[in-house]
Design a protein around this motif. Structure first.
Motif, PDB file in Angstrom:
ATOM      1  N   ALA A  26      -4.772  12.422   6.801  1.00  0.00           N
ATOM      2  CA  ALA A  26      -3.631  11.527   6.590  1.00  0.00           C
ATOM      3  C   ALA A  26      -2.512  11.824   7.583  1.00  0.00           C
ATOM      4  O   ALA A  26      -1.882  10.898   8.121  1.00  0.00           O
ATOM      5  CB  ALA A  26      -3.123  11.661   5.156  1.00  0.00           C
TER       6      ALA A  26
ATOM      7  N   ARG B 132       0.352   8.520   1.394  1.00  0.00           N
ATOM      8  CA  ARG B 132       0.992   7.685   0.372  1.00  0.00           C
ATOM      9  C   ARG B 132       1.870   8.584  -0.491  1.00  0.00           C
ATOM     10  O   ARG B 132       1.514   9.730  -0.778  1.00  0.00           O
ATOM     11  CB  ARG B 132      -0.044   6.941  -0.453  1.00  0.00           C
ATOM     12  CG  ARG B 132      -1.107   7.841  -1.028  1.00  0.00           C
ATOM     13  CD  ARG B 132      -2.133   7.044  -1.780  1.00  0.00           C
ATOM     14  NE  ARG B 132      -2.818   7.919  -2.732  1.00  0.00           N
ATOM     15  CZ  ARG B 132      -3.946   7.631  -3.324  1.00  0.00           C
ATOM     16  NH1 ARG B 132      -4.546   6.497  -3.090  1.00  0.00           N
ATOM     17  NH2 ARG B 132      -4.506   8.467  -4.170  1.00  0.00           N
ATOM     18  N   GLY B 133       2.994   8.049  -0.894  1.00  0.00           N
ATOM     19  CA  GLY B 133       3.879   8.781  -1.812  1.00  0.00           C
ATOM     20  C   GLY B 133       4.591   9.952  -1.175  1.00  0.00           C
ATOM     21  O   GLY B 133       4.460  10.229   0.012  1.00  0.00           O
ATOM     22  N   GLU B 134       5.374  10.613  -2.019  1.00  0.00           N
ATOM     23  CA  GLU B 134       6.199  11.742  -1.576  1.00  0.00           C
ATOM     24  C   GLU B 134       5.495  13.049  -1.892  1.00  0.00           C
ATOM     25  O   GLU B 134       4.696  13.116  -2.828  1.00  0.00           O
ATOM     26  CB  GLU B 134       7.526  11.728  -2.351  1.00  0.00           C
ATOM     27  CG  GLU B 134       8.398  10.517  -2.093  1.00  0.00           C
ATOM     28  CD  GLU B 134       9.043  10.562  -0.731  1.00  0.00           C
ATOM     29  OE1 GLU B 134       9.606  11.627  -0.371  1.00  0.00           O
ATOM     30  OE2 GLU B 134       8.961   9.561  -0.005  1.00  0.00           O
TER      31      GLU B 134
ATOM     32  N   PRO C  70      -7.026  10.276  -1.689  1.00  0.00           N
ATOM     33  CA  PRO C  70      -7.933   9.167  -2.031  1.00  0.00           C
ATOM     34  C   PRO C  70      -9.293   9.648  -2.544  1.00  0.00           C
ATOM     35  O   PRO C  70     -10.030   8.869  -3.128  1.00  0.00           O
ATOM     36  CB  PRO C  70      -8.091   8.416  -0.697  1.00  0.00           C
ATOM     37  CG  PRO C  70      -7.759   9.408   0.371  1.00  0.00           C
ATOM     38  CD  PRO C  70      -6.776  10.368  -0.229  1.00  0.00           C
TER      39      PRO C  70
ATOM     40  N   ARG D  86      -2.003  12.663  -4.230  1.00  0.00           N
ATOM     41  CA  ARG D  86      -1.887  11.726  -3.097  1.00  0.00           C
ATOM     42  C   ARG D  86      -3.225  11.532  -2.404  1.00  0.00           C
ATOM     43  O   ARG D  86      -3.293  10.905  -1.346  1.00  0.00           O
ATOM     44  CB  ARG D  86      -0.868  12.266  -2.098  1.00  0.00           C
ATOM     45  CG  ARG D  86       0.499  12.497  -2.708  1.00  0.00           C
ATOM     46  CD  ARG D  86       1.360  13.338  -1.792  1.00  0.00           C
ATOM     47  NE  ARG D  86       1.974  12.568  -0.739  1.00  0.00           N
ATOM     48  CZ  ARG D  86       2.624  13.111   0.302  1.00  0.00           C
ATOM     49  NH1 ARG D  86       2.713  14.417   0.420  1.00  0.00           N
ATOM     50  NH2 ARG D  86       3.170  12.349   1.215  1.00  0.00           N
TER      51      ARG D  86
ATOM     52  N   THR E 272      -3.664   4.546   7.711  1.00  0.00           N
ATOM     53  CA  THR E 272      -2.679   4.256   6.682  1.00  0.00           C
ATOM     54  C   THR E 272      -1.703   5.411   6.480  1.00  0.00           C
ATOM     55  O   THR E 272      -0.637   5.219   5.935  1.00  0.00           O
ATOM     56  CB  THR E 272      -3.388   3.989   5.343  1.00  0.00           C
ATOM     57  OG1 THR E 272      -4.299   5.055   5.123  1.00  0.00           O
ATOM     58  CG2 THR E 272      -4.115   2.668   5.358  1.00  0.00           C
TER      59      THR E 272
END
Ligand SMILES: Nc1ncnc2c1ncn2[C@@H]1O[C@H](COP(=O)(O)OP(=O)(O)OP(=O)(O)O)[C@@H](O)[C@H]1O
Length: 334
Positions: A261, A285-287, A305, A303, A282
């Protein structure tokens, strides 16, 4: 470009089970105090002539780990061996002879250089303090240091604020080299500089290492910079190393979903000039969760996947794979 790390090589820094907790107020009212694990059981070593970079989002524990290795703060647990000596319980006086071999370069050279001193005074001070050379030789030593970092000899009488950011960082590097160290900790040393100046300073660091065999512990959130400078890279998430390995393996075949990521969030050099901020994937995602109440099991699972039910139950250990490439992930280890 960097040369391969020398091998076989002596270990300059070796840390095992290193941890640091801070006690923090749970709310702004200061009611209820809690322990925050900024560094949570970290193992790694650095050899002579090698650059190990620490990467990860803000709050992952990189700077705390660097400060522990510099003995600017004391660990809560674990062992730190510097040049073969355990330093975690050494008192400051016993640490002093080791300090000469352990230097640092910080992000903001302006803040770390005394504006009242001339460049000659800034560089002469560590030579004098660590008794590197007799008084009569200091001026020649300073001149040689300036030449090594690509600055002309006539800057000695000028003060740090008269220089550009890149020149100031060269002075900061010269100051770190002055006591002839073996290990230099560099905390975001180029992140305050323009991209073109960054490349010059990174090339200088690479050349100096090739000449003198310095070991670098390099802290950065910038993966493009890390790819340029490192032999090995350790990826940190919420105080733990989740993946560590040789730089090209880690960039070409990352194994931890967090590393993937992070890499996906790096602008693609092929499209960057056309698309500005175009990304390869991508990204994240998120914090990043609060280290005061980290998720159970694998801290990245909230976070991730690929997270499975096992990831919530069991914390994955960092498991060594081929060629010193290790990953802490239940899914990718299987
Ligand atoms: N002195 C301190 N007291 C309390 N908490 C701290 C202290 N120093 C760091 N922390 C906390 O420890 C965690 C790790 O911080 P650290 O600065 O090491 O991360 P980092 O990866 O270097 O981030 P950044 O890139 O923003 O500097 C963070 O949650 C931070 O708030």
């Amino acid at each position: 470009m960097l040369q391969d790390a020398p091998s076989p090589a002596e270990t300059v820094l070796d840390v095992a089970g290193l941890a640091k907790s801070f006690t923090v107020a749970r709310s702004w009212l200061g009611r209820g105090r809690k322990s925050l694990r900024a560094v949570d059981g970290v193992d790694f070593s650095i050899r002579r002539g090698e650059t190990l970079s620490l990467v990860g989002e803000s709050g992952s524990g990189k700077s705390t780990l660097a400060r522990l290795c510099l003995k600017l703060i004391e660990p809560t647990a674990g062992r730190i061996q510097l040049f073969g000596r355990s330093i975690e319980s050494l008192p400051p006086r016993a640490m002093r002879p080791l300090r000469r071999n352990l230097q640092m370069v910080f992000q903001d050279p302006f803040a770390s250089l005394n504006p009242r001193l001339t460049v000659g005074q800034i560089l002469g001070e560590p030579i004098r303090n660590f008794r590197i050379a007799p008084e009569a030789d200091i001026a020649a030593r300073v001149e040689a240091l300036l030449a090594r970092v690509g600055l002309p000899a006539d800057v000695v009488s000028r003060r740090a604020h008269e220089f550009s950011g890149g020149q100031r960082q060269r002075i900061g590097i010269a100051r770190a080299l002055a006591p002839e160290p073996q290990l230099i900790v560099l905390d975001e040393p180029v992140s305050a500089l323009d991209v073109s100046v960054q490349a010059q300073v990174l090339n200088l660091l690479g050349d100096l290492q090739a000449q003198a065999g310095y070991a670098y512990l390099f802290v950065s959130h910038d993966l493009a910079v890390v790819r340029h400078i490192s032999h090995r890279v350790a990826v940190m998430y919420l105080g733990r190393i989740v993946e560590i390995g040789p730089v090209e393996r880690l960039f070409s075949a990352p194994r931890h979903p967090y590393t993937e990521a992070l890499l996906a969030a790096v602008p693609d050099p092929a499209t960057r000039h056309r698309a500005g901020t175009r990304r390869r994937g991508t990204g994240l995602r998120g914090e990043i969760p609060s280290p005061i109440d980290p998720p159970s099991g694998c801290a990245f699972r909230t976070r991730c996947p690929l997270a499975t039910e096992r990831c919530a139950r069991e914390r994955p250990a960092l498991m060594a794979g081929k060629d010193g490439h290790a990953v802490a992930c239940h899914v990718r280890q299987d």
